[in-house]
Design a protein around this motif. Sequence first.
Motif, PDB file in Angstrom:
ATOM      1  N   ALA A  30      -4.830   3.316  13.264  1.00 17.12           N
ATOM      2  CA  ALA A  30      -3.943   3.287  12.216  1.00 17.12           C
ATOM      3  C   ALA A  30      -4.192   2.439  11.148  1.00 17.12           C
ATOM      4  N   LEU A  31      -4.475   1.160  11.411  1.00 15.63           N
ATOM      5  CA  LEU A  31      -4.724   0.012  10.476  1.00 15.63           C
ATOM      6  C   LEU A  31      -6.018   0.671   9.706  1.00 15.63           C
ATOM      7  N   GLU A  32      -7.136   1.158  10.630  1.00 14.16           N
ATOM      8  CA  GLU A  32      -8.179   1.503   9.960  1.00 14.16           C
ATOM      9  C   GLU A  32      -7.993   2.660   8.862  1.00 14.16           C
ATOM     10  N   GLN A  33      -7.042   3.336   9.236  1.00 12.54           N
ATOM     11  CA  GLN A  33      -6.613   4.319   7.956  1.00 12.54           C
ATOM     12  C   GLN A  33      -6.079   3.747   6.893  1.00 12.54           C
ATOM     13  N   LEU A  34      -5.352   2.815   7.263  1.00 10.85           N
ATOM     14  CA  LEU A  34      -4.444   2.269   5.896  1.00 10.85           C
ATOM     15  C   LEU A  34      -5.328   1.029   5.418  1.00 10.85           C
ATOM     16  N   LYS A  35      -6.722   0.866   5.915  1.00 11.75           N
ATOM     17  CA  LYS A  35      -7.375  -0.321   5.291  1.00 11.75           C
ATOM     18  C   LYS A  35      -7.718  -0.226   3.922  1.00 11.75           C
ATOM     19  N   SER A  36      -7.912   1.164   3.146  1.00 13.03           N
ATOM     20  CA  SER A  36      -8.257   1.156   1.696  1.00 13.03           C
ATOM     21  C   SER A  36      -7.095   1.213   1.037  1.00 13.03           C
ATOM     22  N   ALA A  37      -5.886   1.284   1.649  1.00 12.78           N
ATOM     23  CA  ALA A  37      -4.537   1.818   0.930  1.00 12.78           C
ATOM     24  C   ALA A  37      -4.287   0.479  -0.060  1.00 12.78           C
ATOM     25  N   GLN A  38      -3.593   0.851  -1.221  1.00 17.81           N
ATOM     26  CA  GLN A  38      -3.093  -0.218  -2.209  1.00 17.81           C
ATOM     27  C   GLN A  38      -1.761  -0.076  -2.033  1.00 17.81           C
ATOM     28  N   ALA A  39      -1.272  -0.866  -2.671  1.00 14.39           N
ATOM     29  CA  ALA A  39       0.394  -0.976  -2.679  1.00 14.39           C
ATOM     30  C   ALA A  39       1.068   0.056  -3.651  1.00 14.39           C
ATOM     31  N   SER A  40       0.303   0.361  -4.708  1.00 13.22           N
ATOM     32  CA  SER A  40       0.708   1.710  -5.153  1.00 13.22           C
ATOM     33  C   SER A  40       0.670   3.052  -4.394  1.00 13.22           C
ATOM     34  N   ASP A  41      -0.254   3.064  -3.327  1.00 12.04           N
ATOM     35  CA  ASP A  41      -0.379   4.223  -2.622  1.00 12.04           C
ATOM     36  C   ASP A  41       0.894   4.501  -1.795  1.00 12.04           C
ATOM     37  N   PHE A  42       1.781   3.546  -1.629  1.00 18.07           N
ATOM     38  CA  PHE A  42       2.899   4.004  -0.874  1.00 18.07           C
ATOM     39  C   PHE A  42       4.065   4.011  -1.422  1.00 18.07           C
ATOM     40  N   THR A  43       5.043   4.807  -0.704  1.00 14.77           N
ATOM     41  CA  THR A  43       6.349   4.731  -1.284  1.00 14.77           C
ATOM     42  C   THR A  43       7.085   3.259  -1.000  1.00 14.77           C
ATOM     43  N   GLY A  44       8.133   3.041  -1.423  1.00 18.97           N
ATOM     44  CA  GLY A  44       8.726   1.874  -1.333  1.00 18.97           C
ATOM     45  C   GLY A  44       8.754   1.285   0.062  1.00 18.97           C
ATOM     46  N   THR A  45       8.980   1.951   0.988  1.00 17.52           N
ATOM     47  CA  THR A  45       9.397   1.592   2.817  1.00 17.52           C
ATOM     48  C   THR A  45       7.961   1.351   3.036  1.00 17.52           C
ATOM     49  N   GLY A  46       7.109   2.423   2.529  1.00 21.10           N
ATOM     50  CA  GLY A  46       5.622   2.551   3.391  1.00 21.10           C
ATOM     51  C   GLY A  46       4.881   1.248   3.223  1.00 21.10           C
ATOM     52  N   HIS A  47       4.828   0.490   2.015  1.00 26.59           N
ATOM     53  CA  HIS A  47       4.262  -0.579   1.911  1.00 26.59           C
ATOM     54  C   HIS A  47       4.749  -1.820   2.848  1.00 26.59           C
ATOM     55  N   HIS A  48       6.254  -1.643   3.052  1.00 32.64           N
ATOM     56  CA  HIS A  48       6.872  -2.897   3.943  1.00 32.64           C
ATOM     57  C   HIS A  48       6.363  -2.619   5.353  1.00 32.64           C
ATOM     58  N   HIS A  75       4.304   7.577   4.923  1.00 33.04           N
ATOM     59  CA  HIS A  75       5.022   7.120   3.543  1.00 33.04           C
ATOM     60  C   HIS A  75       4.117   6.824   2.666  1.00 33.04           C
ATOM     61  N   GLN A  76       2.982   7.267   2.779  1.00 38.30           N
ATOM     62  CA  GLN A  76       1.714   7.417   1.887  1.00 38.30           C
ATOM     63  C   GLN A  76       2.011   8.440   0.646  1.00 38.30           C
ATOM     64  N   LYS A  77       1.918   7.991  -0.415  1.00 38.36           N
ATOM     65  CA  LYS A  77       1.964   8.933  -1.674  1.00 38.36           C
ATOM     66  C   LYS A  77       0.724   9.965  -1.305  1.00 38.36           C
TER      67      LYS A  77
END
Length: 79
Positions: A30-48, A75-77
């Motif tokens: 799961a962390l590998e899938q999230l590796k390239s995600a930026q803060a703007s790629d998430f909804t509010g709770t997703g970043h947290h 919670h990724q956009k």
Amino acid sequence: MKSLITLLACTLLVPGLAFAKDDHHECEAALEQLKSAQASDFTGTGHHEHQQAKAAHASGDYKKCADQASKALSHQKQG
């Protein structure tokens, strides 16, 4: 009697280790899938949740890491 108690303890311990190994692999995937995600790629709770997953991974709590990373992925956009 001692050997029976030892055998019982080992029987209970081995499945626990297998589940922990699964949690570790789920966390890593799961962390590998999230590796390239930026803060703007998430909804509010997703970043947290992503931050909590990384912190749980760093502390060795792979069950929590896997749970939080899974929530962050959900919670990724879309876009």
